[in-house]
Design a protein around this motif. Structure first.
Motif, mmCIF file in Angstrom:
data_model
loop_
_atom_site.group_PDB
_atom_site.id
_atom_site.type_symbol
_atom_site.label_atom_id
_atom_site.label_comp_id
_atom_site.label_asym_id
_atom_site.label_seq_id
_atom_site.Cartn_x
_atom_site.Cartn_y
_atom_site.Cartn_z
ATOM 1 N N MET A 1 0.840 -1.209 0.000
ATOM 2 C CA MET A 1 0.000 0.000 0.000
ATOM 3 C C MET A 1 0.874 1.258 0.000
ATOM 4 S SD MET A 1 -3.143 0.594 2.569
ATOM 5 C CE MET A 1 -3.860 2.185 2.646
ATOM 6 N N SER A 2 0.409 2.302 -0.710
ATOM 7 C CA SER A 2 1.258 3.493 -0.792
ATOM 8 C C SER A 2 1.262 4.235 0.552
ATOM 9 C CB SER A 2 0.776 4.396 -1.915
ATOM 10 O OG SER A 2 -0.538 4.761 -1.648
ATOM 11 N N GLU A 3 2.246 5.099 0.644
ATOM 12 C CA GLU A 3 2.444 5.863 1.881
ATOM 13 C C GLU A 3 1.260 6.808 2.136
ATOM 14 O OE1 GLU A 3 6.462 7.952 3.213
ATOM 15 O OE2 GLU A 3 5.660 8.650 1.331
ATOM 16 N N LEU A 5 -0.792 10.181 2.975
ATOM 17 C CA LEU A 5 -0.454 11.582 2.697
ATOM 18 C C LEU A 5 0.002 12.262 3.984
ATOM 19 C CD1 LEU A 5 -0.550 13.812 0.483
ATOM 20 C CD2 LEU A 5 -2.786 14.425 1.384
ATOM 21 N N LYS A 7 0.682 11.517 8.248
ATOM 22 C CA LYS A 7 0.761 10.537 9.330
ATOM 23 C C LYS A 7 1.206 11.274 10.588
ATOM 24 C CE LYS A 7 3.084 6.180 10.146
ATOM 25 N NZ LYS A 7 4.197 5.365 9.736
ATOM 26 N N SER A 38 -3.301 8.160 10.530
ATOM 27 C CA SER A 38 -2.809 8.522 9.204
ATOM 28 C C SER A 38 -4.003 8.783 8.300
ATOM 29 C CB SER A 38 -1.932 7.410 8.635
ATOM 30 O OG SER A 38 -2.677 6.228 8.578
ATOM 31 N N ASN A 40 -4.977 8.748 4.122
ATOM 32 C CA ASN A 40 -4.526 8.428 2.773
ATOM 33 C C ASN A 40 -5.028 9.457 1.768
ATOM 34 O OD1 ASN A 40 -3.278 6.000 3.608
ATOM 35 N ND2 ASN A 40 -5.309 5.060 3.727
ATOM 36 N N GLU A 41 -4.318 9.521 0.650
ATOM 37 C CA GLU A 41 -4.681 10.481 -0.388
ATOM 38 C C GLU A 41 -6.118 10.217 -0.873
ATOM 39 O OE1 GLU A 41 -1.755 10.704 -3.496
ATOM 40 O OE2 GLU A 41 -3.247 11.630 -4.789
ATOM 41 N N GLU A 76 3.528 13.660 3.188
ATOM 42 C CA GLU A 76 4.191 13.044 2.027
ATOM 43 C C GLU A 76 5.539 12.465 2.429
ATOM 44 O OE1 GLU A 76 4.004 16.373 -0.811
ATOM 45 O OE2 GLU A 76 2.468 15.205 -1.874
ATOM 46 N N GLY A 77 5.581 11.873 3.607
ATOM 47 C CA GLY A 77 6.800 11.215 4.078
ATOM 48 C C GLY A 77 7.814 12.148 4.719
#
Ligand code: SF4
Length: 322
Positions: A1-3, A5, A7, A38, A40-41, A76-77
């Motif tokens: 799963m993507s990171e 947006l 967290k 978190s 997600n986008e 975004e990390g």
């Protein structure tokens, strides 16, 4: 799963209260006390709880309008708490806020056009004619006429002012919008219009929302997931459908039982909680909800429950699920 947006990890905000002649710190208000989640986008996370539970402070810390006492915020990390002022200014373009009181958040001496244009000026976007064109587009986008750009906030109704607040937030093409009680000050009929507008804009621009409210019924239709807060902590996070159909945490059950159901056959009993929410300067030992919880056990006054995954994948902090 993507990171995700956004967290946040272990976010805390303690406000010292000074007292006495020497102005020493006499006590500490634990407004937010170790919150993690978190987003997600393209998703909407609802954050719900009674007034003073720390939901607005959490929203403000997530975009660093308030500096946390402890914890981390990744957008975004990137760890945004370690960004320099100029890096943070650039990042803030991607995270915008919509406030509860549209009137208080709009400068009464500025025209609506200028109010919407201002974030573009701050972030050096376009020249003056490009910005004016964008103001007109934004006004149309939120269901107002471009003609209104020359008017002042007091010439609009509450719902229209909130549309202006939304246009202003959208001006810099953000990725994440933190909406702090955006419809609480509006009439019920206007509330649904503004909620529909926010949903349309989300689909159109793939926006991600954190939607803060004190009323579970308001966030129900807009949220993919909901986090319930009590006294500075998250007590339950679940996808929206499961939370509304089968709340697990006793506090979520009590909040939901207060939401009117338009079905005469539904005989859900309202759970009346005893007492008031304790002061965040003196949170009870053990589970913060134990002195009001209708199903409290001995352990609840002694041990703080931790937020744990239950069998159906939601997170609940309650000894009943240990
Ligand atoms: Fe109630 Fe105990 Fe669960 Fe807290 S931990 S919500 S007091 S049952």
């Amino acid at each position: 799963m993507s990171e995700p947006l956004l967290k946040v990890e272990g976010l805390k905000k303690y406000f010292p209260i000074k007292g006495g002649l020497l102005g020493k710190v006499s006590e500490t208000v634990r407004a937010v006390d170790g919150v993690s989640f978190s987003v997600n986008e393209g998703e909407t996370l609802g954050i719900v709880g009674e007034s003073g539970c720390g939901k607005s402070t959490t929203g403000r810390m997530a975009m660093r309008l308030i500096e946390p006492t402890a914890g981390k915020v990744f957008f975004e990390g990137k760890d945004i708490l370690n960004l320099s002022k100029s890096e943070m200014r650039r990042t803030r373009k991607d995270i915008q806020m919509i406030f509860q009181d549209p009137f208080a958040s709009l400068n009464p001496r500025q025209t609506v056009g200028r109010i919407i244009e201002e974030p573009m000026i701050v972030h050096h976007m376009g020249n003056s004619s490009e910005r004016r064109k964008r103001v007109d587009e934004l006004l149309e986008l939120v269901g107002l006429s471009a003609y209104y750009a020359k008017r002042y906030p007091h010439q609009f109704s509450g719902g229209q002012r909130q549309r202006i607040g939304i246009a202003r937030a959208l001006a810099v093409r953000p990725k994440l919008i933190i909406a702090d009680e955006p419809v609480s000050a509006l009439d019920v009929s206007v509330q649904s219009q503004v909620l529909n507008l926010l949903q349309d804009l989300q689909k159109r621009f793939n926006l991600t929302y954190i939607f803060i409210a004190h009323d579970l019924s308001v966030v129900r239709h807009i949220s993919n997931r909901v986090a319930v807060m009590y006294l500075g902590k998250i007590v339950e996070i679940s996808d929206s459908e499961r939370l509304y159909d089968h709340p697990e945490h006793p506090y979520t059950k009590a909040l939901l039982s207060a939401v009117p159901i338009p079905d005469p056959d539904n005989k859900t009993n309202r759970i009346i909680l005893k007492g008031d929410v304790p002061s965040p300067a003196h949170p009870p030992a053990g589970c913060p909800f134990h002195d009001r919880c209708p199903v409290a056990m001995d352990i609840c006054a002694k041990e703080v429950p931790v937020l744990k995954k239950t069998e159906d994948g939601r997170l609940v902090s309650c000894h009943l699920y240990d």
